[in-house]
Design an enzyme around this catalytic site. Structure first.
Site, PDB file in Angstrom:
ATOM      1  N   ASP A   1       0.888  -1.287   0.003  1.00  0.00           N
ATOM      2  CA  ASP A   1       0.099   0.017  -0.026  1.00  0.00           C
ATOM      3  C   ASP A   1       0.817   1.302  -0.046  1.00  0.00           C
ATOM      4  O   ASP A   1       2.091   1.135   0.620  1.00  0.00           O
ATOM      5  CB  ASP A   1      -0.916  -0.038   1.121  1.00  0.00           C
ATOM      6  CG  ASP A   1      -1.998  -1.135   1.005  1.00  0.00           C
ATOM      7  OD1 ASP A   1      -2.418  -1.487   0.240  1.00  0.00           O
ATOM      8  OD2 ASP A   1      -2.382  -1.362   2.483  1.00  0.00           O
TER       9      ASP A   1
ATOM     10  N   ASP B   1      -6.814  -1.530  -4.500  1.00  0.00           N
ATOM     11  CA  ASP B   1      -8.224  -1.091  -3.333  1.00  0.00           C
ATOM     12  C   ASP B   1      -9.184  -0.223  -4.298  1.00  0.00           C
ATOM     13  O   ASP B   1     -10.141  -0.357  -3.874  1.00  0.00           O
ATOM     14  CB  ASP B   1      -7.339  -0.764  -2.215  1.00  0.00           C
ATOM     15  CG  ASP B   1      -6.501  -1.549  -1.446  1.00  0.00           C
ATOM     16  OD1 ASP B   1      -6.624  -2.856  -1.768  1.00  0.00           O
ATOM     17  OD2 ASP B   1      -5.607  -1.282  -0.849  1.00  0.00           O
TER      18      ASP B   1
END
Length: 149
Positions: free
Chosen positions: A106, A122
């Site tokens: 991330d 995501d």
């Protein structure tokens, strides 16, 4: 479309590892968003951390069912087809990370609110799911309008 989204996700994650891992966050838009390397072994907001094989199995099953649905011409509209494809692309993007690294990379961190760090995959899952819900609600209300006419 699925291939392009997965490629964009993987390229941005590669760039993140190359330029951000082991370094401090980089401001992208001041007071809005920064890029900050993070490893997530869970799902959204790091829930269920460490359940790698469960996530891999669930992702494979959901993506396989979604692809079967898409390619068996069951989609009611191009909008529905597109929405499911975007969800699948996001699922595959994060599946690649889980399979290769045991975590998801991330790097997009909103700074204007206290929120989780996330990635392109995501975003694809979230946007695709939101689009699919709107599509299904639109179809539902359109059918009700036709029945009442």
């Amino acid at each position: 479309m699925i291939v392009l989204i997965v490629a964009f996700d993987q390229i941005t994650k590669h760039l993140c590892v190359t330029y951000l891992k082991g370094r401090s966050a980089v401001t992208f838009i001041p007071k809005v968003v920064q890029f900050n390397y993070a490893e997530n072994t869970g799902m959204a907001f790091s829930l269920f951390s460490g359940a790698r094989w469960l996530f891999i199995a669930l992702t494979v099953i959901v993506c396989a069912l979604a692809l079967w649905y898409m390619f068996s011409n069951r989609s009611g509209s191009l909008w529905e087809y597109w929405s499911i494809g975007v969800i699948v692309a996001g699922g595959i993007g994060n599946l690649i990370d889980r399979a290769l690294h045991a975590y998801v990379i991330d790097f997009i961190e909103p700074t204007f609110i206290n929120f989780a760090i996330f990635n392109i995959a995501d975003s694809a899952v979230t946007l695709g799911a939101t689009s699919l819900v709107i599509c299904l609600l639109s179809d539902l209300f359109t059918k009700k309008d036709k029945e009442n006419a």
